[in-house]
Design a protein around this motif. Structure first.
Motif, PDB file in Angstrom:
ATOM      1  N   VAL A  92       5.834  25.675  45.598  1.00  5.66           N
ATOM      2  CA  VAL A  92       6.672  26.501  45.839  1.00  5.66           C
ATOM      3  C   VAL A  92       7.775  25.802  46.862  1.00  5.66           C
ATOM      4  N   THR A  93       8.761  25.810  46.786  1.00  6.37           N
ATOM      5  CA  THR A  93      10.039  25.180  47.593  1.00  6.37           C
ATOM      6  C   THR A  93      10.646  26.395  48.527  1.00  6.37           C
ATOM      7  N   MET A  94      10.740  26.182  49.776  1.00  7.63           N
ATOM      8  CA  MET A  94      11.611  27.364  50.402  1.00  7.63           C
ATOM      9  C   MET A  94      11.715  26.654  51.978  1.00  7.63           C
ATOM     10  N   HIS A  95      12.913  26.994  52.344  1.00  4.87           N
ATOM     11  CA  HIS A  95      13.276  26.621  53.922  1.00  4.87           C
ATOM     12  C   HIS A  95      13.426  27.993  54.624  1.00  4.87           C
ATOM     13  N   LEU A  96      13.065  27.935  55.830  1.00  8.76           N
ATOM     14  CA  LEU A  96      13.194  28.869  57.057  1.00  8.76           C
ATOM     15  C   LEU A  96      14.121  28.424  57.994  1.00  8.76           C
ATOM     16  N   ASN A  97      15.098  29.237  58.404  1.00 10.31           N
ATOM     17  CA  ASN A  97      15.949  28.616  59.478  1.00 10.31           C
ATOM     18  C   ASN A  97      15.687  29.226  60.776  1.00 10.31           C
ATOM     19  N   GLN A  98      16.247  28.712  61.737  1.00 11.85           N
ATOM     20  CA  GLN A  98      16.197  29.275  63.146  1.00 11.85           C
ATOM     21  C   GLN A  98      16.915  30.543  63.264  1.00 11.85           C
ATOM     22  N   GLY A  99      16.134  31.850  63.916  1.00  9.84           N
ATOM     23  CA  GLY A  99      16.635  32.997  63.881  1.00  9.84           C
ATOM     24  C   GLY A  99      16.798  33.734  62.585  1.00  9.84           C
ATOM     25  N   GLU A 100      15.965  33.388  61.601  1.00 11.65           N
ATOM     26  CA  GLU A 100      15.973  33.948  60.028  1.00 11.65           C
ATOM     27  C   GLU A 100      14.656  34.789  60.233  1.00 11.65           C
ATOM     28  N   VAL A 101      14.748  35.889  59.394  1.00 14.23           N
ATOM     29  CA  VAL A 101      13.745  36.779  59.062  1.00 14.23           C
ATOM     30  C   VAL A 101      13.382  36.831  57.575  1.00 14.23           C
ATOM     31  N   MET A 102      12.329  36.331  57.184  1.00 19.74           N
ATOM     32  CA  MET A 102      11.893  36.133  55.848  1.00 19.74           C
ATOM     33  C   MET A 102      10.745  37.344  55.468  1.00 19.74           C
ATOM     34  N   GLU A 133       6.791  34.396  73.571  1.00 24.27           N
ATOM     35  CA  GLU A 133       7.855  34.374  72.901  1.00 24.27           C
ATOM     36  C   GLU A 133       7.873  33.308  71.821  1.00 24.27           C
ATOM     37  N   PRO A 134       7.310  33.384  70.806  1.00 19.14           N
ATOM     38  CA  PRO A 134       6.903  32.275  69.864  1.00 19.14           C
ATOM     39  C   PRO A 134       8.477  31.783  69.052  1.00 19.14           C
ATOM     40  N   LYS A 135       8.593  30.591  68.799  1.00 22.54           N
ATOM     41  CA  LYS A 135       9.752  30.181  67.948  1.00 22.54           C
ATOM     42  C   LYS A 135       9.479  30.696  66.378  1.00 22.54           C
ATOM     43  N   LEU A 136       8.319  30.630  66.252  1.00 20.40           N
ATOM     44  CA  LEU A 136       8.080  31.056  64.885  1.00 20.40           C
ATOM     45  C   LEU A 136       6.870  32.232  64.800  1.00 20.40           C
ATOM     46  N   LEU A 137       7.132  33.183  63.989  1.00 24.88           N
ATOM     47  CA  LEU A 137       6.037  34.394  64.158  1.00 24.88           C
ATOM     48  C   LEU A 137       5.525  34.636  62.702  1.00 24.88           C
ATOM     49  N   LEU A 138       4.320  34.627  62.271  1.00 27.11           N
ATOM     50  CA  LEU A 138       3.895  34.808  60.915  1.00 27.11           C
ATOM     51  C   LEU A 138       3.093  36.055  61.070  1.00 27.11           C
ATOM     52  N   LEU A 154      13.471  39.699  68.884  1.00 23.28           N
ATOM     53  CA  LEU A 154      12.909  38.361  68.627  1.00 23.28           C
ATOM     54  C   LEU A 154      13.886  37.249  68.012  1.00 23.28           C
ATOM     55  N   LYS A 155      14.399  37.874  66.863  1.00 24.31           N
ATOM     56  CA  LYS A 155      15.378  37.200  65.952  1.00 24.31           C
ATOM     57  C   LYS A 155      16.592  36.930  66.719  1.00 24.31           C
ATOM     58  N   SER A 156      17.299  37.786  67.729  1.00 26.56           N
ATOM     59  CA  SER A 156      18.325  37.854  68.537  1.00 26.56           C
ATOM     60  C   SER A 156      18.435  36.803  69.626  1.00 26.56           C
TER      61      SER A 156
END
Length: 313
Positions: A24-34, A155-160, A183-185
């Motif tokens: 799998v190839t994917m990228h998640l940018n800052q402030g993005e919800v996947m 206030e995590p930078k990355l939330l799973l 959180l995204k904002s």
């Protein structure tokens, strides 16, 4: 160009004969919800564990905040990651406040600050009234709220978030999505894994669809609709059969739904103009394919109906 917060490059995970995740190839940018979608056994939990560094890839590589999450060097990044597992489990004898204070300390908060932060989070998820009760007295929904509060520490930078709305009533679900939007904002990135698709689509930027460890599709909902080539449903009212008598419009009717036109996306505007020019038109309902229909489309193309495998946890 900004470096992605999370990147998987041909990442895979195998357990003996089972490929839990395949290249799998994917990228998640800052402030993005996947949004991460797929049935049980699709590879969603495996992918989350790779990103958390709990397991290591069998092939390819994973980077979180610029480094491999399973490396010793990544320890200081872990305090910036929040995680809600699918099945939340806590120390039953501790109170909600004690549980959250304990987790806040683990994330590096000083003793006094940890409790203050815990109380603020308990208020945010709406269980302040039960903060001094043992967790064993909590309902499923209250435990899920406590789990969300734990994921939001610092206030995590990355939330799973793995099935975050399970056990939540509609009001609590709405509150949860409001928190995700907040959180995204503030620049946080979120990977949201859910079986409950209605209500999710307006809160995600992109969607990933997995099945039996393979990436079937990834993109914005508009891009996925385009790839799927699903028609737009247009239902006019007040025309009394004039649509079926029009040779150009009648081609979009089906015997199953004689009052609805199923129109390709690229034909939508032309058909709407034609309908608006007809006398007697009293109303128009236009429905594009929703996330659930797009998901079912890609899934049905990939595998026979009813074939479900069990994911290696």
């Amino acid at each position: 160009m900004n470096t992605p917060l999370v990147s998987l490059t041909n990442a895979g995970k195998s357990y003996q004969q089972l490929d839990a995740l395949k290249s799998v190839t994917m990228h998640l940018n800052q402030g993005e919800v996947m949004g991460l979608f797929g049935h049980n056994g699709a590879g969603k939990t495996t992918m989350m564990k790779l990103i958390l560094g709990v397991i290591s890839p069998s092939q390819g590589n994973v980077k979180v905040m610029g480094m491999a999450p399973d490396s010793k060097e990544a320890w200081h990044c872990r305090s910036k990651v929040g995680y809600l597992p699918e099945n939340v489990s806590f120390y039953e004898q501790l109170t909600g406040l004690e549980v959250l204070t304990y987790f806040a300390k683990l994330k590096g908060f000083a003793k006094g600050h940890a409790q203050k932060h815990a109380m603020a989070l308990l208020e945010q998820v709406g269980i302040t009234h039960a903060m001094k009760r043992p967790v064993k007295t909590y309902s499923k929904g209250m435990r899920q709220r406590l789990g969300l509060a734990q994921a939001f520490i610092g206030e995590p930078k990355l939330l799973l978030l793995d099935e975050p709305t399970v056990g939540l009533d509609p009001i609590a679900t709405g509150d949860f999505y409001q928190t995700v939007d907040q959180l995204k904002s503030t620049g946080s990135s979120v990977i949201l894994c859910s079986h409950v698709l209605p209500g999710v689509e307006q809160h995600i930027d992109r969607a990933m669809i997995l099945s039996t460890g393979q990436l079937l599709a990834m993109g914005t909902l508009a891009e996925l609709r385009q790839q799927a080539a699903l028609p737009v449903a247009i239902k006019p009212s007040g025309l009394n059969g004039s649509v079926s008598n029009d040779s150009q419009l009648s081609q979009f009717l089906t015997a199953k739904c004689p009052d609805t036109l199923w129109v390709p996306e690229q034909e939508k505007l032309n058909v709407l103009k034609q309908l608006l020019s007809l006398e007697g038109l009293s109303d128009l309902q236009v429905e594009t394919a929703n996330l659930e229909q797009v998901y079912q489309h890609f899934l049905s193309k990939h595998e026979p109906a009813g074939s479900v495998t069990k994911e290696k946890k």
